[in-house]
Design an enzyme around this catalytic site. Sequence first.
Site, mmCIF file in Angstrom:
data_model
loop_
_atom_site.group_PDB
_atom_site.id
_atom_site.type_symbol
_atom_site.label_atom_id
_atom_site.label_comp_id
_atom_site.label_asym_id
_atom_site.label_seq_id
_atom_site.Cartn_x
_atom_site.Cartn_y
_atom_site.Cartn_z
ATOM 1 N N GLU A 247 0.805 -1.305 0.119
ATOM 2 C CA GLU A 247 -0.026 -0.222 0.053
ATOM 3 C C GLU A 247 0.791 1.076 -0.104
ATOM 4 O O GLU A 247 1.775 1.464 0.736
ATOM 5 C CB GLU A 247 -0.918 -0.005 1.029
ATOM 6 C CG GLU A 247 -1.855 1.062 1.049
ATOM 7 C CD GLU A 247 -2.026 2.195 2.153
ATOM 8 O OE1 GLU A 247 -0.770 2.893 1.916
ATOM 9 O OE2 GLU A 247 -2.387 2.459 2.749
ATOM 10 N N CYS A 281 -2.492 8.576 4.276
ATOM 11 C CA CYS A 281 -2.355 8.126 2.724
ATOM 12 C C CYS A 281 -3.551 8.448 1.845
ATOM 13 O O CYS A 281 -3.325 8.824 0.686
ATOM 14 C CB CYS A 281 -1.885 6.797 2.587
ATOM 15 S SG CYS A 281 -3.106 5.639 3.202
#
Length: 477
Positions: A247, A281
């Site tokens: 990720e 994020c």
Amino acid sequence: MVRHKKMYIGGELVEGQARLDVVNPATEDCVATVAAAGLDDVNKALKAARAAAPGWAATPVAERQRWMLKLRGAVIANQEMLRECIHQEMGKPWGGTQEDFDLLERSLKFYAEEFQRVHDETLRDLDGTHEHRIVYEPVGVAVAYLAWNFPLLNLAYKIAPAMAAGCPVIIRPSAATPVSAYAVGELCQEIGLPAGGVNILTTDGYGPSDALAASTIPNLITLIGSTKTGRHLMKVGATSIKKFSMELGGNAPVLIYRDADLDLAAEIVTTLKFNNAGQICVTPNRVFVEREVHDAFRDKVVARARAAKVGFDREADILTGPMIDRRAWARVKGLIDEAVEKGATLLAGGDRPEGLETGHFLAPTVLDQVTPEMRIYQDEIFGPVVSLIPFDDREAVLDRANDGEEGGLASYIFTADLALAEAVAKRLRYGEVQINGVKYDIYLPHGGIGQSGIGHDCSRLALNDYLVVKRISRGLI
């Protein structure tokens, strides 16, 4: 009082070849020291995980589930302690530590239950001469590199699916925030978790960190971090054939159309941008606002930025804590200053909040008239900054939202026109598209497209990264 915590390797709490200080970025005080791994410690952890792999894989699913639920019970019993670790190592507002804790507790329960739904499959033989089964087996040893922004949430994303699938895992938390992860290691030791099934260590420098990926022992390298780090680990890990699950970075766009609920959009954008000091994020980076409603939306965002509480006080209802360190603060401040120099309008924040001389605090910031020539448009900000970009052309704005090769993680749409929303969602090249709201949870897939990642965290899809597929065929005689 400064606490000291040990690594957890092979079922034991051990010292490392080095010690690291952990500094609270809100107070700039050392709040803990931790044992840190050198090369010898890394090799010890790799060997412990390899030795545990056959037995852990052969452990009946029901028994692995019992271990997961036993760890979950210890986590719940130590909620206050675990949240305090995050509060101190990150300077994260007390309310914000709840999400970290909740995801760890929920993840252990979710994957203990979800793995019960992983079953062998039967394939039909087109000629009627054979029987075929697809079986799922543990991939083997996993090495998990964690980002510092959500210390327990990130750990939860890795430890639970690994345990459920029967993969020994070496968890390497960031050296900036290892304390809460080490506390989980203490709980693993306390409940008597089988040796080597879980190992938790941070590393002293890049050499030992890279050695984890460069080893031929791991079968899976998984990361939560930047695209740059992901590329680096894939290169370092190319010593053997491994699976990768990553990720990575994001540059999330928000598309706000003229018929949107502006209060809803402003609340979601500012909450995601100012919570955790914008160090998320999936937080909105580029906020494209249709010109007809630009001024109204701008005013709502500015009002929320000026009202947001900043600081470090466990008893106060604080939204925005500190940046992780001085370097991060200076980087985001530099992005703001450069944007203003190139023509952006600073409407709120932009510097240290008044009255907070200690700590790496940056006031919730709003920039208007941001353009593609500015680095704050191009880069993942990872700070409490809303960048507003008015638009007129609905077709052109989709091209702008999709530009940048490292932006394929999350995106947001606000409009009352659901047909428009669905059409735009299909055009956005992002792993997650959120329409008129925001929802993240352990049962929902979380992953990026392109340079923003491989594989998934959360949901049943995460288990795919920890499993390999085997076909067993038998001739009918």
